[in-house]
Scaffold this active site. Structure first.
Site, mmCIF file in Angstrom:
data_model
loop_
_atom_site.group_PDB
_atom_site.id
_atom_site.type_symbol
_atom_site.label_atom_id
_atom_site.label_comp_id
_atom_site.label_asym_id
_atom_site.label_seq_id
_atom_site.Cartn_x
_atom_site.Cartn_y
_atom_site.Cartn_z
ATOM 1 N N ASP A 17 0.774 -0.996 -0.092
ATOM 2 C CA ASP A 17 0.054 -0.085 0.006
ATOM 3 C C ASP A 17 0.815 1.313 0.169
ATOM 4 O O ASP A 17 1.977 1.286 0.542
ATOM 5 C CB ASP A 17 -0.909 0.102 1.309
ATOM 6 C CG ASP A 17 -2.014 -1.180 1.328
ATOM 7 O OD1 ASP A 17 -2.301 -1.364 0.162
ATOM 8 O OD2 ASP A 17 -2.801 -1.220 2.331
ATOM 9 N N ARG A 75 -1.144 -0.531 -8.456
ATOM 10 C CA ARG A 75 -3.013 -0.105 -8.005
ATOM 11 C C ARG A 75 -2.889 1.139 -8.321
ATOM 12 O O ARG A 75 -2.110 2.089 -7.443
ATOM 13 C CB ARG A 75 -3.213 -0.688 -6.727
ATOM 14 C CG ARG A 75 -4.604 -0.112 -6.256
ATOM 15 C CD ARG A 75 -4.739 -0.316 -4.555
ATOM 16 N NE ARG A 75 -4.704 -1.474 -4.146
ATOM 17 C CZ ARG A 75 -4.255 -1.883 -2.800
ATOM 18 N NH1 ARG A 75 -3.811 -1.070 -2.208
ATOM 19 N NH2 ARG A 75 -4.238 -3.194 -2.621
HETATM 20 P P1 FDA Z 1 -13.991 9.735 -4.521
HETATM 21 O O1 FDA Z 1 -13.704 9.857 -3.192
HETATM 22 O O2 FDA Z 1 -14.436 10.589 -5.339
HETATM 23 O O3 FDA Z 1 -15.604 8.685 -4.421
HETATM 24 C C1 FDA Z 1 -16.369 8.532 -5.385
HETATM 25 C C2 FDA Z 1 -17.769 7.932 -4.971
HETATM 26 O O4 FDA Z 1 -17.442 6.751 -4.185
HETATM 27 C C3 FDA Z 1 -18.632 8.911 -3.810
HETATM 28 O O5 FDA Z 1 -19.028 9.700 -4.495
HETATM 29 C C4 FDA Z 1 -19.181 7.835 -3.210
HETATM 30 O O6 FDA Z 1 -20.318 7.240 -3.822
HETATM 31 C C5 FDA Z 1 -18.189 6.452 -3.208
HETATM 32 N N1 FDA Z 1 -17.418 6.302 -1.846
HETATM 33 C C6 FDA Z 1 -16.099 6.714 -1.844
HETATM 34 N N2 FDA Z 1 -15.486 6.534 -0.619
HETATM 35 C C7 FDA Z 1 -16.530 6.307 0.117
HETATM 36 C C8 FDA Z 1 -16.690 5.913 1.550
HETATM 37 N N3 FDA Z 1 -15.756 6.017 2.429
HETATM 38 N N4 FDA Z 1 -17.978 5.941 1.945
HETATM 39 C C9 FDA Z 1 -19.116 5.814 1.162
HETATM 40 N N5 FDA Z 1 -18.888 5.876 -0.206
HETATM 41 C C10 FDA Z 1 -17.845 6.173 -0.564
HETATM 42 N N6 FDA Z 1 -5.450 5.310 -0.644
HETATM 43 C C11 FDA Z 1 -4.002 5.631 -0.385
HETATM 44 O O7 FDA Z 1 -3.485 6.580 -0.189
HETATM 45 N N7 FDA Z 1 -2.937 4.158 -0.502
HETATM 46 C C12 FDA Z 1 -3.605 3.063 -0.830
HETATM 47 O O8 FDA Z 1 -2.717 2.289 -0.623
HETATM 48 C C13 FDA Z 1 -4.860 2.853 -0.733
HETATM 49 N N8 FDA Z 1 -5.250 1.561 -1.298
HETATM 50 C C14 FDA Z 1 -6.778 1.454 -1.698
HETATM 51 C C15 FDA Z 1 -7.140 0.202 -2.161
HETATM 52 C C16 FDA Z 1 -8.388 0.056 -2.667
HETATM 53 C C17 FDA Z 1 -8.712 -1.306 -3.216
HETATM 54 C C18 FDA Z 1 -9.249 1.152 -2.819
HETATM 55 C C19 FDA Z 1 -10.652 1.306 -3.319
HETATM 56 C C20 FDA Z 1 -8.635 2.496 -2.469
HETATM 57 C C21 FDA Z 1 -7.500 2.671 -1.894
HETATM 58 N N9 FDA Z 1 -7.277 3.994 -1.276
HETATM 59 C C22 FDA Z 1 -5.717 4.083 -0.768
HETATM 60 C C23 FDA Z 1 -8.203 5.017 -1.098
HETATM 61 C C24 FDA Z 1 -8.195 6.013 -2.012
HETATM 62 O O9 FDA Z 1 -6.982 6.600 -2.196
HETATM 63 C C25 FDA Z 1 -9.417 6.710 -1.953
HETATM 64 O O10 FDA Z 1 -9.144 7.442 -0.886
HETATM 65 C C26 FDA Z 1 -10.793 6.081 -1.970
HETATM 66 O O11 FDA Z 1 -10.865 5.021 -2.808
HETATM 67 C C27 FDA Z 1 -11.936 6.932 -2.291
HETATM 68 O O12 FDA Z 1 -11.854 7.725 -3.556
HETATM 69 P P2 FDA Z 1 -12.483 7.053 -4.788
HETATM 70 O O13 FDA Z 1 -11.705 6.915 -6.145
HETATM 71 O O14 FDA Z 1 -13.515 6.233 -4.498
HETATM 72 O O15 FDA Z 1 -13.382 8.539 -5.265
#
Ligand code: FDA
Length: 313
Positions: free
Chosen positions: A140, A190
């Site tokens: 990560d 990732r």
């Molecule tokens: P965004 O935050 O724009 O969200 C898009 C939509 O997704 C929202 O409108 C909502 O519908 C839904 N959503 C997102 N988060 C939600 C929540 N907490 N509760 C409810 N709904 C939610 N980061 C990092 O810095 N280092 C890492 O190693 C990782 N590893 C990692 C693994 C995996 C499998 C994922 C999916 C994510 C990570 N992350 C991470 C976290 C990543 O950086 C990010 O903070 C989250 O994925 C939220 O961003 P989105 O891309 O979903 O978009």
């Protein structure tokens, strides 16, 4: 008012941590994002996900160990996770995705704050055990002071043990260049937007800029990267990426989507039904507080829930 940085800032206050950990109000929400305290809980959840044609990356919660002993304990847990996965019945280890059940680890949990050489030795050990079981270890990405050290270490270790890869965060200005470097070395990446509180000297403060960077970098990885993982719950971006892959005649088995446990189950199912590989990141363990607060900070509705709880309690 209750934006992402506000929540990340107040959640780092020790008083807030004590309040959230002791209050029962947060329990259902913790349960939504975290599979349980023990590896057995996480395996039960994982098998249910695999039965729905999803794949899994297991995450033993915890970061920033304070001593080498603590790091050794975390490393022993990583090894026991790999051993437990290898012992699962064949049916629980089969899916269309590459490694139906792999693990995600953190270098600060391997002792990076204690000594870099010590953390590297630990990483090499975990990745070698995974190689024995034909499994994969994802490192990560943590806050920006660790970015360069993480990428340097991954490049050294991956040159000897190819079954490891890492994460790049689109909110960092540096990431376009890192994407190209990782493509050149064919290191599995990732791609995420980024979850930590970062200053505007290193990361885009505007969400639109982060989203634009994410799409740009995801396209590069899907075109030229080695089995990239597009980790996001952003439906608009996911739709843009499936359309892009189709237009470029990139078959769905060349990459995977990843989502966090407890978020957008509907979307996970839709993607699986469309023939995409979808991996769910399944965290477990009792050190859930930092992970939990990052999830709360990602969604204004979650933040509002905290505010209401504070005023009531
Ligand atoms: P965004 O935050 O724009 O969200 C898009 C939509 O997704 C929202 O409108 C909502 O519908 C839904 N959503 C997102 N988060 C939600 C929540 N907490 N509760 C409810 N709904 C939610 N980061 C990092 O810095 N280092 C890492 O190693 C990782 N590893 C990692 C693994 C995996 C499998 C994922 C999916 C994510 C990570 N992350 C991470 C976290 C990543 O950086 C990010 O903070 C989250 O994925 C939220 O961003 P989105 O891309 O979903 O978009």
């Amino acid at each position: 008012m209750f934006g992402r940085s506000f929540i990340l800032k107040i959640s780092s206050l020790p008083r807030m941590e004590a309040f959230v950990k002791s209050s029962r109000i947060f329990r259902p929400m913790v349960g939504r994002f975290i599979a349980g305290d023990g590896l057995d809980d996480a395996l039960v959840v994982s098998r249910a996900l695999i039965s729905k044609s999803l794949s899994v990356s297991l995450d033993y919660l915890g970061e920033n160990t304070h001593s080498k002993e603590e790091a050794n304990t975390a490393v022993a847990t990583y090894v026991s996770m790999l051993e437990a996965i290898a012992k699962l019945p064949e049916s629980a280890r089969k899916s269309s995705a590459t490694e139906p059940l792999n693990i995600s680890i953190k270098l600060t949990q391997c002792g990076l704050d204690q000594e870099e050489a010590f953390a590297e030795k630990n990483l090499r050990h975990v990745v070698s055990v995974a190689a024995r079981y034909e499994n994969f270890v994802r490192v990560d990405m943590e806050a920006s002071p660790y970015t360069q050290r993480t990428l340097d270490m991954i490049q050294r270790v991956q040159a000897d043990l190819p079954n490891t890869g890492t994460v790049l965060q689109s909110y960092l200005y540096r990431t376009d260049e890192d994407v190209e470097r990782m493509i050149e070395k064919q290191i599995r990446i990732r791609l995420v937007k980024g979850a930590y509180l970062e200053p505007s000297t290193v990361a885009y403060p505007e969400k639109t800029k982060v989203d634009e960077a994410y799409v740009r970098q995801a396209k590069r990885l899907v075109l030229a990267g080695r089995y990239p993982a597009l980790a996001t719950q952003d439906e608009r971006i996911i739709n843009e990426m499936t359309a892009f892959a189709k237009a470029q005649c990139i078959s769905p088995d060349r990459f995977e989507f990843q989502m966090l446990y407890g978020i957008r189950r509907d979307l996970q199912e839709i993607l699986v039904n469309q023939g995409y590989n979808v991996r769910i990141y399944v965290p477990f363990g009792d050190a859930w507080y930092p992970y939990f607060t990052r999830r709360l900070a990602e969604r204004p509705a979650n933040a509002l829930f905290i505010a209401k709880a504070l005023f009531k309690g």
